[in-house]
Design an enzyme around this catalytic site. Sequence first.
Site, PDB file in Angstrom:
ATOM      1  N   LYS A 101       0.827  -1.211   0.000  1.00 14.02           N
ATOM      2  CA  LYS A 101       0.000   0.000   0.000  1.00 14.02           C
ATOM      3  C   LYS A 101       0.865   1.267   0.000  1.00 14.02           C
ATOM      4  O   LYS A 101       0.677   2.165  -0.805  1.00 14.02           O
ATOM      5  CB  LYS A 101      -0.923   0.025   1.238  1.00 14.02           C
ATOM      6  CG  LYS A 101      -1.800  -1.208   1.383  1.00 14.02           C
ATOM      7  CD  LYS A 101      -2.697  -1.140   2.617  1.00 14.02           C
ATOM      8  CE  LYS A 101      -1.954  -1.141   3.946  1.00 14.02           C
ATOM      9  NZ  LYS A 101      -1.299  -2.429   4.290  1.00 14.02           N
TER      10      LYS A 101
ATOM     11  N   ARG B 124     -10.108   0.600   8.170  1.00  7.94           N
ATOM     12  CA  ARG B 124      -9.685  -0.736   8.583  1.00  7.94           C
ATOM     13  C   ARG B 124     -10.781  -1.487   9.315  1.00  7.94           C
ATOM     14  O   ARG B 124     -10.558  -2.622   9.716  1.00  7.94           O
ATOM     15  CB  ARG B 124      -8.517  -0.593   9.558  1.00  7.94           C
ATOM     16  CG  ARG B 124      -7.157  -0.775   8.942  1.00  7.94           C
ATOM     17  CD  ARG B 124      -6.176  -0.504  10.076  1.00  7.94           C
ATOM     18  NE  ARG B 124      -4.962  -1.222   9.969  1.00  7.94           N
ATOM     19  CZ  ARG B 124      -3.869  -0.788   9.349  1.00  7.94           C
ATOM     20  NH1 ARG B 124      -3.872   0.345   8.719  1.00  7.94           N
ATOM     21  NH2 ARG B 124      -2.780  -1.502   9.352  1.00  7.94           N
TER      22      ARG B 124
ATOM     23  N   ARG C  32      11.894  -4.647   5.319  1.00  7.39           N
ATOM     24  CA  ARG C  32      11.572  -3.251   4.960  1.00  7.39           C
ATOM     25  C   ARG C  32      12.386  -2.236   5.745  1.00  7.39           C
ATOM     26  O   ARG C  32      12.616  -2.378   6.932  1.00  7.39           O
ATOM     27  CB  ARG C  32      10.086  -2.987   5.239  1.00  7.39           C
ATOM     28  CG  ARG C  32       9.742  -1.506   5.163  1.00  7.39           C
ATOM     29  CD  ARG C  32       8.286  -1.265   5.191  1.00  7.39           C
ATOM     30  NE  ARG C  32       7.638  -1.886   6.326  1.00  7.39           N
ATOM     31  CZ  ARG C  32       6.320  -1.973   6.443  1.00  7.39           C
ATOM     32  NH1 ARG C  32       5.545  -1.500   5.495  1.00  7.39           N
ATOM     33  NH2 ARG C  32       5.791  -2.533   7.500  1.00  7.39           N
TER      34      ARG C  32
ATOM     35  N   ARG D 218      10.774  -0.058  11.404  1.00  8.63           N
ATOM     36  CA  ARG D 218       9.646   0.109  12.325  1.00  8.63           C
ATOM     37  C   ARG D 218       9.695  -0.905  13.460  1.00  8.63           C
ATOM     38  O   ARG D 218       9.985  -2.075  13.225  1.00  8.63           O
ATOM     39  CB  ARG D 218       8.324  -0.059  11.561  1.00  8.63           C
ATOM     40  CG  ARG D 218       7.940   1.203  10.814  1.00  8.63           C
ATOM     41  CD  ARG D 218       6.782   1.027   9.868  1.00  8.63           C
ATOM     42  NE  ARG D 218       5.680   0.212  10.358  1.00  8.63           N
ATOM     43  CZ  ARG D 218       4.599  -0.056   9.626  1.00  8.63           C
ATOM     44  NH1 ARG D 218       4.488   0.435   8.388  1.00  8.63           N
ATOM     45  NH2 ARG D 218       3.640  -0.789  10.108  1.00  8.63           N
TER      46      ARG D 218
ATOM     47  N   ARG E  12      -0.878  -8.416  13.257  1.00 11.52           N
ATOM     48  CA  ARG E  12      -1.432  -7.424  12.320  1.00 11.52           C
ATOM     49  C   ARG E  12      -2.225  -8.125  11.218  1.00 11.52           C
ATOM     50  O   ARG E  12      -3.261  -7.638  10.773  1.00 11.52           O
ATOM     51  CB  ARG E  12      -0.295  -6.572  11.741  1.00 11.52           C
ATOM     52  CG  ARG E  12       0.213  -5.547  12.776  1.00 11.52           C
ATOM     53  CD  ARG E  12       1.636  -5.078  12.497  1.00 11.52           C
ATOM     54  NE  ARG E  12       1.822  -4.510  11.176  1.00 11.52           N
ATOM     55  CZ  ARG E  12       3.016  -4.341  10.599  1.00 11.52           C
ATOM     56  NH1 ARG E  12       4.125  -4.684  11.234  1.00 11.52           N
ATOM     57  NH2 ARG E  12       3.102  -3.830   9.395  1.00 11.52           N
TER      58      ARG E  12
HETATM   59  P1  AP5 Z   1       4.829  -1.536   1.943  1.00  7.24           P
HETATM   60  O1  AP5 Z   1       4.413  -0.794   0.721  1.00  7.24           O
HETATM   61  O2  AP5 Z   1       5.588  -0.755   2.974  1.00  7.24           O
HETATM   62  O3  AP5 Z   1       3.587  -2.295   2.600  1.00  7.24           O
HETATM   63  P2  AP5 Z   1       2.248  -1.740   3.248  1.00  7.24           P
HETATM   64  O4  AP5 Z   1       1.109  -2.383   2.562  1.00  7.24           O
HETATM   65  O5  AP5 Z   1       2.269  -0.248   3.328  1.00  7.24           O
HETATM   66  O6  AP5 Z   1       2.372  -2.429   4.684  1.00  7.24           O
HETATM   67  P3  AP5 Z   1       2.354  -1.836   6.148  1.00  7.24           P
HETATM   68  O7  AP5 Z   1       3.151  -2.788   6.989  1.00  7.24           O
HETATM   69  O8  AP5 Z   1       2.735  -0.409   6.189  1.00  7.24           O
HETATM   70  O9  AP5 Z   1       0.845  -2.003   6.471  1.00  7.24           O
HETATM   71  P4  AP5 Z   1       0.180  -2.002   7.812  1.00  7.24           P
HETATM   72  O10 AP5 Z   1      -1.222  -1.905   7.383  1.00  7.24           O
HETATM   73  O11 AP5 Z   1       0.498  -3.156   8.679  1.00  7.24           O
HETATM   74  O12 AP5 Z   1       0.822  -0.763   8.593  1.00  7.24           O
HETATM   75  P5  AP5 Z   1       0.283   0.708   8.883  1.00  7.24           P
HETATM   76  O13 AP5 Z   1       1.435   1.618   8.907  1.00  7.24           O
HETATM   77  O14 AP5 Z   1      -0.843   1.020   8.004  1.00  7.24           O
HETATM   78  O15 AP5 Z   1       5.699  -2.793   1.483  1.00  7.24           O
HETATM   79  C1  AP5 Z   1       6.345  -3.651   2.421  1.00  7.24           C
HETATM   80  C2  AP5 Z   1       7.739  -4.019   1.934  1.00  7.24           C
HETATM   81  O16 AP5 Z   1       7.639  -4.858   0.786  1.00  7.24           O
HETATM   82  C3  AP5 Z   1       8.598  -2.835   1.513  1.00  7.24           C
HETATM   83  O17 AP5 Z   1       9.909  -3.044   1.913  1.00  7.24           O
HETATM   84  C4  AP5 Z   1       8.496  -2.799  -0.012  1.00  7.24           C
HETATM   85  O18 AP5 Z   1       9.681  -2.310  -0.614  1.00  7.24           O
HETATM   86  C5  AP5 Z   1       8.253  -4.268  -0.352  1.00  7.24           C
HETATM   87  N1  AP5 Z   1       7.331  -4.448  -1.471  1.00  7.24           N
HETATM   88  C6  AP5 Z   1       6.201  -3.711  -1.748  1.00  7.24           C
HETATM   89  N2  AP5 Z   1       5.586  -4.180  -2.853  1.00  7.24           N
HETATM   90  C7  AP5 Z   1       6.316  -5.263  -3.267  1.00  7.24           C
HETATM   91  C8  AP5 Z   1       6.184  -6.156  -4.358  1.00  7.24           C
HETATM   92  N3  AP5 Z   1       5.168  -6.070  -5.243  1.00  7.24           N
HETATM   93  N4  AP5 Z   1       7.128  -7.132  -4.486  1.00  7.24           N
HETATM   94  C9  AP5 Z   1       8.161  -7.249  -3.593  1.00  7.24           C
HETATM   95  N5  AP5 Z   1       8.338  -6.387  -2.547  1.00  7.24           N
HETATM   96  C10 AP5 Z   1       7.428  -5.421  -2.381  1.00  7.24           C
HETATM   97  O19 AP5 Z   1      -0.284   0.533  10.366  1.00  7.24           O
HETATM   98  C11 AP5 Z   1       0.587   0.313  11.451  1.00  7.24           C
HETATM   99  C12 AP5 Z   1      -0.202   0.260  12.757  1.00  7.24           C
HETATM  100  O20 AP5 Z   1      -0.844   1.535  12.996  1.00  7.24           O
HETATM  101  C13 AP5 Z   1      -1.371  -0.766  12.775  1.00  7.24           C
HETATM  102  O21 AP5 Z   1      -0.916  -2.059  13.142  1.00  7.24           O
HETATM  103  C14 AP5 Z   1      -2.303  -0.127  13.810  1.00  7.24           C
HETATM  104  O22 AP5 Z   1      -1.855  -0.361  15.116  1.00  7.24           O
HETATM  105  C15 AP5 Z   1      -2.160   1.373  13.529  1.00  7.24           C
HETATM  106  N6  AP5 Z   1      -3.145   1.857  12.520  1.00  7.24           N
HETATM  107  C16 AP5 Z   1      -2.867   2.419  11.306  1.00  7.24           C
HETATM  108  N7  AP5 Z   1      -3.995   2.739  10.634  1.00  7.24           N
HETATM  109  C17 AP5 Z   1      -5.018   2.409  11.454  1.00  7.24           C
HETATM  110  C18 AP5 Z   1      -6.441   2.465  11.322  1.00  7.24           C
HETATM  111  N8  AP5 Z   1      -7.017   2.973  10.195  1.00  7.24           N
HETATM  112  N9  AP5 Z   1      -7.198   1.998  12.338  1.00  7.24           N
HETATM  113  C19 AP5 Z   1      -6.642   1.503  13.488  1.00  7.24           C
HETATM  114  N10 AP5 Z   1      -5.287   1.395  13.672  1.00  7.24           N
HETATM  115  C20 AP5 Z   1      -4.487   1.843  12.657  1.00  7.24           C
HETATM  116 MG    MG Z   2       2.418   1.142   4.923  1.00  8.20          MG
END
Ligand code: AP5
Ligand code: MG
Length: 217
Positions: A13, A88, A127, A161, A172
């Site tokens: 994402k 979410r 990552r 992170r 997660r």
């Molecule tokens: P990346 O693009 O960073 O993945 P992502 O989908 O953004 O994954 P996240 O881990 O950021 O998602 P998340 O939902 O767990 O975390 P968030 O910050 O939203 O890609 C990952 C890696 O793979 C990178 O190194 C990239 O280079 C590589 N990659 C990407 N695409 C690839 C491909 N096609 N092939 C190979 N490699 C690839 O949330 C964190 C925390 O915040 C949550 O756990 C929660 O506690 C809180 N939170 C955030 N939003 C909310 C909400 N709306 N409600 C409640 N709590 C929330």
């Molecule tokens: Mg992300």
Amino acid sequence: MNIILLGPPGAGKGTQAKRLEQERGMVQLSTGDMLRAAVKAGTPTGIQAKAVMDAGELVSDAIVSGIIGERLDMEDTLKGAIFDGYPRTAAQAESLDTLLSERGRQLDFVIELEVNEDALVERVEGRFTCANCGEGYHDKFKLPKVEGTCDVCGHHEFKRRPDDNAETVRTRMAEYRAKTAPILPFYEAKGLVRKVDGMADIAEVGAQIDAILDGKA
Ligand code: AP5
Ligand code: MG
Ligand code: ZN
């Protein structure tokens, strides 16, 4: 145009949102990034959110919808919003509808990144991001072109992170399956969902998303 990127942790994402920002001038609205900024700044929201995030659980709907509402009041979001990691839960999806309609805006697409969960732990564990501009990298899949130097801003420091360890990632993912995946039917009923193959390489995933945004898929 306003879109949601939906998928479990590591689905790509943030990677795709950052690219769309650079290539299309849209604005990435990542609740994860906003919460991490609040944690770093030590705001009341950040203090409350830190333990929840470190455990891989979800922060309260009221907090995240509140920060998204404030963000949507900033004029740059009129260029088009990419919701990354929000909504979410069913309650957040309802809130987003209200927040957008109150502002005379609407959703164009909900893009689901379809991935195989087994591959995601490796993605998340490898990552790292630029400590200055936030550009995302990966130990195996996306190294900086010049070792130790950010491709985008030339900075030399990177960070990882605290929630990117195998155990927290499992939590997660479980949260995603239990609370986030069930919102897909809500958007399917509105005809907004488009699926892309999130297991393809980064450029190919981008091409599939571009085809959707350009009305070619
Ligand atoms: P990346 O693009 O960073 O993945 P992502 O989908 O953004 O994954 P996240 O881990 O950021 O998602 P998340 O939902 O767990 O975390 P968030 O910050 O939203 O890609 C990952 C890696 O793979 C990178 O190194 C990239 O280079 C590589 N990659 C990407 N695409 C690839 C491909 N096609 N092939 C190979 N490699 C690839 O949330 C964190 C925390 O915040 C949550 O756990 C929660 O506690 C809180 N939170 C955030 N939003 C909310 C909400 N709306 N409600 C409640 N709590 C929330
Ligand atoms: Mg992300
Ligand atoms: Zn950088």
